[in-house]
Every structure is written in structure tokens, then in C-alpha cells.
Design an enzyme around this catalytic site. Structure first.
Site, mmCIF file in Angstrom:
data_model
loop_
_atom_site.group_PDB
_atom_site.id
_atom_site.type_symbol
_atom_site.label_atom_id
_atom_site.label_comp_id
_atom_site.label_asym_id
_atom_site.label_seq_id
_atom_site.Cartn_x
_atom_site.Cartn_y
_atom_site.Cartn_z
ATOM 1 N N TYR A 15 0.799 -1.230 0.000
ATOM 2 C CA TYR A 15 0.000 0.000 0.000
ATOM 3 C C TYR A 15 0.832 1.281 0.000
ATOM 4 O O TYR A 15 0.271 2.375 -0.070
ATOM 5 C CB TYR A 15 -0.924 0.031 1.222
ATOM 6 N N HIS A 20 -4.604 6.111 -1.074
ATOM 7 C CA HIS A 20 -5.122 6.056 0.292
ATOM 8 C C HIS A 20 -4.012 6.284 1.324
ATOM 9 O O HIS A 20 -4.305 6.613 2.466
ATOM 10 C CB HIS A 20 -5.779 4.701 0.539
#
EC number: 3.1.1.29
Length: 179
Positions: A15, A20
Site C-alpha cells: 500500500y 489512500h
């Protein structure tokens, strides 16, 4: 006076460069201005870096929860460091703003962001500050949903412009931080 700056993001290497995780990336840039390093704090559901300045203490927080459970880490840090809700700043991605745009304000809604919704719910207040960093919307929302978009990596050109983007954000919050 202690202030918390919480970057919203997901834990895990997969990630790191996703939209995000812009809150984590922003905190890395802010942390680079100080000496020190992030330390794991399982009881706080996060890693943190404590910085003492002439204006007070700033604690940078990277929750180890996933985005949707950010409030758990925020509440634990708030209690541990004895911070008021007004002394909390949450740094989050904003798909409703163009890439590179910034909004800094207090007492606002979640704007559809699940991490902010959870934080407001857990704190039972929206009186914390928000630094919303625009990541844009999917170019074709019918083929790429919002969830897929925010979990996708920044483009090469977007990554190249993050430092300048973050400098604008740091400049925006500097008076609130007290430097």
C-alpha cells in the site's frame, strides 16, 4: 501543549504508494524535518514520532489499523498523550479534490472518507482539524470504482510532484503547528 498529527493510510508494503496512503507519505515528509524516527507502539495501534519544539510537543501518528479503523488509533493516542480533540489534525486523501489541491479546516464532515467517518464516530466529535490532500477521481468511474482507485498506485508523474504538493501542505499547517 501537545498536538497530534495523524496520517491516514494502510499498513503493508503493497500500500506504500497508493492514494489512500497519502497521509503516511505526508507524515514521512514532515518527519524528515526533525531528528528522530517512528517507533512501533502496539498499545496505541500505531507507530509514532514525538517531536519537541519551542512551541510545544508534536506527535506524528501512523495508525497500524487499516484506513476504515483509524479512529481506534486516534482515540488511543489522544488518551495516552492527553490531547484535546481540537489538538488533533488528521491528514487524509480526498477524491473530491483535484490532485495537488489542499483543504485545511476544522469542524467538517468526512466527505465519504471511511477513515474520517470512523474517527468522528469513535471520538464522538468532528471538532478535530483536517488536512485534505486531493488525489482526484478515477478517469473512468464505470470501469474503475472508487475503492480500486484509492488503492491504486500514484502515476509516475504524480509521484514526482508529491514533494512539492507536500511542501504546500506543510506551509498550510505550519501556523497551527506553531512554527
Amino acid at each position: 501543549m501537545v498536538k497530534l498529527v495523524v496520517g491516514i493510510g494502510n499498513p503493508g508494503r503493497q500500500y506504500v504508494w497508493t492514494r489512500h496512503n497519502i497521509g503516511f507519505l505526508f507524515l514521512d515528509m514532515l518527519a524528515s524535518r526533525f531528528s528522530g524516527a517512528f517507533r512501533e507502539a502496539p498499545r496505541l495501534f500505531s507507530s509514532f514520532m514525538k517531536v519537541e519544539t519551542s512551541c510545544g510537543v508534536i506527535v506524528l501518528i501512523k495508525p497500524s489499523t487499516y484506513v476504515n479503523l483509524t479512529g481506534k488509533a486516534v482515540l488511543a493516542a489522544k488518551r495516552f498523550f492527553g490531547v484535546s480533540v481540537e489538538g488533533i489534525l488528521i491528514v487524509a486523501d480526498d477524491i473530491n479534490r483535484e490532485f495537488g489541491s489542499i483543504r485545511f479546516r476544522q469542524d467538517c464532515g468526512a466527505g465519504g472518507h471511511n477513515g474520517l467517518k470512523n474517527t468522528t464516530q469513535v471520538l464522538q466529535s468532528n471538532h478535530y482539524w483536517q488536512l485534505r490532500l486531493g488525489v482526484g477521481r478515477p478517469s473512468n468511474p464505470e470501469s474503475e470504482g472508487v475503492a480500486d482507485y484509492v488503492l491504486s498506485n500514484f502515476s509516475f508523474n504524480e509521484r514526482k510532484s508529491l514533494n512539492g504538493f507536500f511542501e504546500k501542505g506543510i506551509e498550510e499547517i505550519s501556523p497551527w503547528l506553531g512554527f
